[in-house]
Write a protein that holds these residues in place. Structure first.
Motif, short mmCIF file in Angstrom:
data_model
loop_
_atom_site.label_atom_id
_atom_site.label_comp_id
_atom_site.label_asym_id
_atom_site.label_seq_id
_atom_site.Cartn_x
_atom_site.Cartn_y
_atom_site.Cartn_z
N PHE A 58 -5.40 8.12 -3.13
CA PHE A 58 -6.61 8.80 -3.72
C PHE A 58 -7.84 8.71 -2.44
CE2 PHE A 58 -10.72 8.39 -5.88
CZ PHE A 58 -10.80 9.44 -6.45
N TRP A 59 -7.68 7.59 -1.94
CA TRP A 59 -8.85 7.41 -0.82
C TRP A 59 -8.88 8.18 0.21
CZ3 TRP A 59 -9.12 5.43 4.00
CH2 TRP A 59 -10.32 5.09 4.52
N PHE A 60 -7.62 8.54 0.66
CA PHE A 60 -7.16 9.45 1.71
C PHE A 60 -7.70 10.78 1.30
CE2 PHE A 60 -4.48 6.39 3.63
CZ PHE A 60 -4.73 6.71 5.25
N CYS A 61 -7.36 11.16 0.24
CA CYS A 61 -8.24 12.60 -0.57
C CYS A 61 -9.58 12.64 -0.57
CB CYS A 61 -7.35 12.77 -1.87
SG CYS A 61 -5.60 13.24 -1.75
N LEU A 62 -10.19 11.54 -0.96
CA LEU A 62 -11.42 11.32 -1.11
C LEU A 62 -12.37 11.50 0.32
CD1 LEU A 62 -13.75 10.65 -3.16
CD2 LEU A 62 -13.66 8.56 -2.97
N VAL A 63 -11.87 10.79 1.34
CA VAL A 63 -12.37 10.77 2.54
C VAL A 63 -12.06 11.97 3.07
CG1 VAL A 63 -11.89 10.30 4.99
CG2 VAL A 63 -11.86 8.58 3.04
N ALA A 64 -11.01 13.01 3.07
CA ALA A 64 -10.91 14.39 3.34
C ALA A 64 -11.89 15.24 2.60
CB ALA A 64 -9.51 14.80 3.08
N TYR A 65 -12.28 14.93 1.43
CA TYR A 65 -13.25 15.72 0.72
C TYR A 65 -14.59 15.66 1.34
CZ TYR A 65 -15.92 17.99 -3.02
OH TYR A 65 -16.66 18.61 -3.78
N GLY A 66 -14.72 14.38 1.75
CA GLY A 66 -16.11 13.95 2.08
C GLY A 66 -16.25 14.68 3.64
N LEU A 67 -15.38 14.74 4.37
CA LEU A 67 -15.24 15.20 5.58
C LEU A 67 -15.44 16.75 5.52
CD1 LEU A 67 -12.33 13.23 7.51
CD2 LEU A 67 -14.96 13.01 7.85
N ILE A 68 -14.79 17.34 4.73
CA ILE A 68 -15.02 18.90 4.51
C ILE A 68 -16.40 19.12 4.01
CG2 ILE A 68 -14.08 20.80 2.99
CD1 ILE A 68 -11.43 19.54 2.85
N ARG A 69 -16.94 18.48 2.92
CA ARG A 69 -18.28 18.87 2.62
C ARG A 69 -19.29 18.64 3.68
NH1 ARG A 69 -19.26 21.10 -2.13
NH2 ARG A 69 -21.18 19.93 -2.27
N ALA A 112 1.03 -1.34 -0.02
CA ALA A 112 -0.10 -0.19 -0.08
C ALA A 112 0.80 1.20 0.01
CB ALA A 112 -0.91 -0.03 1.11
N GLN A 113 2.08 1.11 -0.23
CA GLN A 113 3.06 2.33 -0.19
C GLN A 113 3.30 2.74 -1.54
OE1 GLN A 113 6.66 1.60 2.31
NE2 GLN A 113 5.41 1.16 4.08
N HIS A 114 3.27 3.97 -1.93
CA HIS A 114 3.24 4.78 -3.11
C HIS A 114 4.80 4.56 -3.56
CE1 HIS A 114 2.54 6.80 -6.94
NE2 HIS A 114 3.33 7.80 -6.33
N HIS A 115 5.07 4.14 -4.84
CA HIS A 115 6.38 4.18 -5.41
C HIS A 115 6.31 5.30 -6.58
CE1 HIS A 115 7.53 0.87 -2.94
NE2 HIS A 115 6.38 0.21 -3.61
N ARG A 116 7.36 6.27 -6.38
CA ARG A 116 7.43 7.33 -7.48
C ARG A 116 7.34 6.89 -8.83
NH1 ARG A 116 12.16 11.66 -5.59
NH2 ARG A 116 10.95 12.31 -3.65
N PHE A 117 6.68 7.69 -9.48
CA PHE A 117 6.34 7.27 -11.06
C PHE A 117 5.65 6.18 -11.44
CE2 PHE A 117 10.07 10.30 -10.44
CZ PHE A 117 9.38 11.32 -10.65
N HIS A 118 5.02 5.52 -10.57
CA HIS A 118 4.42 4.08 -10.84
C HIS A 118 2.91 4.33 -10.44
CE1 HIS A 118 8.41 2.84 -10.90
NE2 HIS A 118 8.15 1.83 -11.40
N VAL A 119 2.24 3.57 -11.18
CA VAL A 119 0.69 3.60 -10.71
C VAL A 119 0.54 2.34 -10.18
CG1 VAL A 119 -1.71 3.57 -11.53
CG2 VAL A 119 -0.10 5.03 -12.67
N ASP A 120 0.23 2.40 -8.51
CA ASP A 120 0.36 1.11 -7.85
C ASP A 120 -0.94 1.33 -6.92
OD1 ASP A 120 1.50 2.91 -6.17
OD2 ASP A 120 3.21 2.21 -6.30
N LEU A 121 -0.88 0.34 -5.89
CA LEU A 121 -1.93 0.20 -5.08
C LEU A 121 -1.76 1.71 -4.07
CD1 LEU A 121 -4.51 -1.05 -3.93
CD2 LEU A 121 -2.88 -2.56 -2.42
#
Length: 67
Positions: free
Chosen positions: A50-61, A35-44
């Motif tokens: 993205f999920w963390f950002c989506l949760v933050a957006y939901g909390l803000i709204r 679940a750790q991101h590696h630079r310049f790769h699309v991975d889990l």
């Protein structure tokens, strides 16, 4: 839509991205290796970030609707 509402939506999205990324990168060392991101790769890790950002957006709204 008025310019003010577009600006507010943009700022909410920007804040969600910043907060979501801060939370993800603070918690990343304690996440499983897959679940750790590696630079310049699309991975889990990208999906988890993205999920963390989506949760933050939901909390803000949600917080704005409670006002």
């Amino acid at each position: 839509m008025s310019k003010a509402s577009v600006l507010i939506n943009f700022l909410q999205a920007l804040l969600a991205i910043v907060l979501g990324n801060v939370a993800y990168f603070l918690l990343m060392p304690s996440l499983p290796a897959v679940a750790q991101h590696h630079r310049f790769h699309v991975d889990l890790g990208t999906v988890v970030d993205f999920w963390f950002c989506l949760v933050a957006y939901g909390l803000i709204r949600t917080a704005r609707k409670w006002k």
